[in-house]
Design an enzyme around this catalytic site. Structure first.
Site, PDB file in Angstrom:
ATOM      1  N   ASP A  84       0.854  -1.189   0.000  1.00  0.00           N
ATOM      2  CA  ASP A  84       0.000   0.000   0.000  1.00  0.00           C
ATOM      3  C   ASP A  84       0.887   1.234   0.000  1.00  0.00           C
ATOM      4  OD1 ASP A  84      -3.280   0.195   0.800  1.00  0.00           O
ATOM      5  OD2 ASP A  84      -2.126   2.059   0.916  1.00  0.00           O
ATOM      6  N   ASP A 111       4.410   2.780  -3.987  1.00  0.00           N
ATOM      7  CA  ASP A 111       3.487   3.420  -4.925  1.00  0.00           C
ATOM      8  C   ASP A 111       3.527   2.591  -6.204  1.00  0.00           C
ATOM      9  OD1 ASP A 111       2.266   4.939  -6.874  1.00  0.00           O
ATOM     10  OD2 ASP A 111       3.204   6.831  -6.267  1.00  0.00           O
ATOM     11  N   ILE A 112       2.399   1.947  -6.527  1.00  0.00           N
ATOM     12  CA  ILE A 112       2.409   1.013  -7.671  1.00  0.00           C
ATOM     13  C   ILE A 112       2.570   1.717  -9.019  1.00  0.00           C
ATOM     14  CG2 ILE A 112       1.143  -0.876  -6.548  1.00  0.00           C
ATOM     15  CD1 ILE A 112      -1.275   0.322  -8.427  1.00  0.00           C
ATOM     16  N   ASN A 131      -5.204  -4.718  -6.948  1.00  0.00           N
ATOM     17  CA  ASN A 131      -6.419  -4.135  -6.358  1.00  0.00           C
ATOM     18  C   ASN A 131      -6.340  -2.613  -6.203  1.00  0.00           C
ATOM     19  OD1 ASN A 131      -8.893  -4.049  -4.450  1.00  0.00           O
ATOM     20  ND2 ASN A 131      -7.217  -3.232  -3.207  1.00  0.00           N
ATOM     21  N   TYR A 181     -11.723   7.380 -14.794  1.00  0.00           N
ATOM     22  CA  TYR A 181     -11.823   6.102 -14.069  1.00  0.00           C
ATOM     23  C   TYR A 181     -12.317   4.998 -15.009  1.00  0.00           C
ATOM     24  CZ  TYR A 181     -13.195   2.859 -10.299  1.00  0.00           C
ATOM     25  OH  TYR A 181     -13.326   1.762  -9.470  1.00  0.00           O
ATOM     26  N   LYS A 240     -10.264   1.633 -16.137  1.00  0.00           N
ATOM     27  CA  LYS A 240     -10.742   0.263 -15.878  1.00  0.00           C
ATOM     28  C   LYS A 240     -11.019  -0.457 -17.200  1.00  0.00           C
ATOM     29  CE  LYS A 240     -10.638   0.449 -11.334  1.00  0.00           C
ATOM     30  NZ  LYS A 240      -9.696  -0.347 -10.538  1.00  0.00           N
TER      31      LYS A 240
HETATM   32  P1  NAP Z   1      -9.856   2.178  -1.036  1.00  0.00           P
HETATM   33  O1  NAP Z   1     -10.706   1.932   0.172  1.00  0.00           O
HETATM   34  O2  NAP Z   1      -9.570   3.586  -1.427  1.00  0.00           O
HETATM   35  O3  NAP Z   1      -8.485   1.363  -0.864  1.00  0.00           O
HETATM   36  C1  NAP Z   1      -7.487   1.424  -1.846  1.00  0.00           C
HETATM   37  C2  NAP Z   1      -6.145   1.355  -1.173  1.00  0.00           C
HETATM   38  O4  NAP Z   1      -5.135   1.507  -2.203  1.00  0.00           O
HETATM   39  C3  NAP Z   1      -5.919   2.495  -0.172  1.00  0.00           C
HETATM   40  O5  NAP Z   1      -5.290   2.023   1.001  1.00  0.00           O
HETATM   41  C4  NAP Z   1      -5.023   3.431  -0.954  1.00  0.00           C
HETATM   42  O6  NAP Z   1      -4.202   4.249  -0.119  1.00  0.00           O
HETATM   43  C5  NAP Z   1      -4.194   2.482  -1.753  1.00  0.00           C
HETATM   44  N1  NAP Z   1      -3.525   3.130  -2.890  1.00  0.00           N
HETATM   45  C6  NAP Z   1      -3.947   4.231  -3.557  1.00  0.00           C
HETATM   46  N2  NAP Z   1      -3.045   4.573  -4.488  1.00  0.00           N
HETATM   47  C7  NAP Z   1      -2.032   3.682  -4.406  1.00  0.00           C
HETATM   48  C8  NAP Z   1      -0.796   3.538  -5.077  1.00  0.00           C
HETATM   49  N3  NAP Z   1      -0.429   4.388  -6.040  1.00  0.00           N
HETATM   50  N4  NAP Z   1       0.019   2.512  -4.738  1.00  0.00           N
HETATM   51  C9  NAP Z   1      -0.322   1.649  -3.732  1.00  0.00           C
HETATM   52  N5  NAP Z   1      -1.481   1.766  -3.048  1.00  0.00           N
HETATM   53  C10 NAP Z   1      -2.330   2.762  -3.374  1.00  0.00           C
HETATM   54  O7  NAP Z   1     -10.495   1.488  -2.345  1.00  0.00           O
HETATM   55  P2  NAP Z   1     -11.601   0.324  -2.431  1.00  0.00           P
HETATM   56  O8  NAP Z   1     -12.937   0.959  -2.434  1.00  0.00           O
HETATM   57  O9  NAP Z   1     -11.300  -0.754  -1.484  1.00  0.00           O
HETATM   58  O10 NAP Z   1     -11.309  -0.182  -3.938  1.00  0.00           O
HETATM   59  C11 NAP Z   1     -10.343  -1.173  -4.233  1.00  0.00           C
HETATM   60  C12 NAP Z   1     -10.392  -1.480  -5.723  1.00  0.00           C
HETATM   61  O11 NAP Z   1     -11.723  -1.849  -6.097  1.00  0.00           O
HETATM   62  C13 NAP Z   1     -10.023  -0.283  -6.590  1.00  0.00           C
HETATM   63  O12 NAP Z   1      -9.303  -0.710  -7.712  1.00  0.00           O
HETATM   64  C14 NAP Z   1     -11.383   0.263  -7.018  1.00  0.00           C
HETATM   65  O13 NAP Z   1     -11.303   0.954  -8.235  1.00  0.00           O
HETATM   66  C15 NAP Z   1     -12.169  -1.025  -7.141  1.00  0.00           C
HETATM   67  N6  NAP Z   1     -13.615  -0.848  -7.004  1.00  0.00           N
HETATM   68  C16 NAP Z   1     -14.180  -0.416  -5.826  1.00  0.00           C
HETATM   69  C17 NAP Z   1     -15.581  -0.305  -5.732  1.00  0.00           C
HETATM   70  C18 NAP Z   1     -16.256   0.124  -4.458  1.00  0.00           C
HETATM   71  O14 NAP Z   1     -17.499   0.171  -4.404  1.00  0.00           O
HETATM   72  N7  NAP Z   1     -15.524   0.455  -3.412  1.00  0.00           N
HETATM   73  C19 NAP Z   1     -16.385  -0.585  -6.841  1.00  0.00           C
HETATM   74  C20 NAP Z   1     -15.770  -1.001  -8.016  1.00  0.00           C
HETATM   75  C21 NAP Z   1     -14.398  -1.135  -8.082  1.00  0.00           C
HETATM   76  P3  NAP Z   1      -4.738   5.756   0.228  1.00  0.00           P
HETATM   77  O15 NAP Z   1      -6.019   5.558   0.994  1.00  0.00           O
HETATM   78  O16 NAP Z   1      -3.627   6.346   1.029  1.00  0.00           O
HETATM   79  O17 NAP Z   1      -4.973   6.439  -1.092  1.00  0.00           O
END
Ligand code: NAP
Length: 249
Positions: free
Chosen positions: A38, A61-62, A88, A152, A156
């Site tokens: 992360d 940072d990915i 993810n 976005y 995706k």
């Molecule tokens: P989240 O709660 O924001 O968690 C994502 C994590 O990734 C956070 O800890 C974030 O850190 C970290 N991150 C951000 N940028 C990064 C980077 N450059 N390198 C490494 N880590 C990084 O997101 P989520 O809602 O769980 O979503 C996870 C995945 O599912 C994402 O790909 C999202 O697009 C997809 N998704 C989510 C939903 C939904 O309803 N939540 C729906 C469809 C798809 P920070 O918090 O410090 O930024």
């Protein structure tokens, strides 16, 4: 009885919270050893404390090639190999076309599309050498198109194309590349939405309710396992049926 992912080494990006943390917990419960990645390294400590398995936490940072390759080297130094990669980590920077800044376009594409590309590239030699591997990319139902999410949705959609192309390219090395497309999922992000927006989204949901992070984690565990060996290049929509079309009430 051996667990389904017994002693498999799994890298999960964005594992510090939300869907990534749920994926980490599910893979650990199925026997995998984990590399939690992360950008926010601090939140990994909480998650790793909850896991009953060997864990390596890496702040990276990915979207930065040097950090991704160093992270995979660290994973191999610790566990010897990488069997599973779950791409993810993802971000949103929403906005309508006229107001979407170049910076918000670049940032979303860098994290959501370039990041998984770099991670796939970094694990490729290892998976090729061992003639096996599972890559699961977390996309989104928004890849089909979503108002206010040009950046976005494009990121995706690009990740869907990357998934399908790598599935073809890497199949001869017994590496499976699939994607999970979450629909509306109960996370801190969706919980913080204005009530009106939340209710509007729920009205468009065939199930009438949101999915949970565990629903996504279960799909990822399946695609990471031997059970999915002949499944390749697929986009598994975990969205309660929303991607089937419009709901007429
Ligand atoms: P989240 O709660 O924001 O968690 C994502 C994590 O990734 C956070 O800890 C974030 O850190 C970290 N991150 C951000 N940028 C990064 C980077 N450059 N390198 C490494 N880590 C990084 O997101 P989520 O809602 O769980 O979503 C996870 C995945 O599912 C994402 O790909 C999202 O697009 C997809 N998704 C989510 C939903 C939904 O309803 N939540 C729906 C469809 C798809 P920070 O918090 O410090 O930024």
């Amino acid at each position: 009885m051996l667990k389904r992912l017994q002693d498999k080494i799994a890298v999960v990006t964005g594992a510090g919270q939300g869907i990534g943390a749920a994926i980490a917990k599910r893979l650990a419960s199925e026997g995998a050893k984990l590399v939690l990645v992360d950008i926010n390294e601090e939140c990994l400590a909480n998650i790793s404390g909850e896991l009953d398995t060997e864990v390596l936490c890496v702040g990276a940072d990915i979207s930065k090639k040097s950090q991704v390759f160093a992270m995979i080297e660290q994973a191999k130094d610790t566990f010897g190999t990488v069997d599973i990669l779950v791409n993810n980590a993802g971000i949103i920077r929403d906005g309508f076309l006229a107001k979407l800044s170049e910076d918000d376009w670049d940032k979303v594409l860098e994290v959501n599309l370039k990041g998984p590309f770099l991670c796939c590239q970094a694990v490729f030699d290892t998976m090729k050498a061992q003639n096996s591997g599972k890559i699961v990319n977390i996309v989104s139902r928004s890849w089909l198109g979503n108002i206010g999410q040009t950046n976005y949705s494009a990121s995706k959609g690009g990740l869907v194309s990357l998934t399908r192309t790598l599935a073809l390219e890497l199949a001869r090395f017994q590496i499976n590349v699939n994607a999970v497309a979450p629909g509306l999922i109960e996370t801190p992000m969706t919980r913080s939405m204005p009530t009106e927006a939340r209710e509007r989204l729920l009205r468009m949901q065939p199930t009438g309710k949101m999915g949970s992070v565990d629903d996504i984690a279960a799909a990822v565990a399946f695609l990471s396992s031997h059970d999915a060996t002949f499944i390749n290049g697929q986009i598994l929509h975990v969205d309660g049926g929303k991607s089937c079309g419009l709901l007429s009430l």
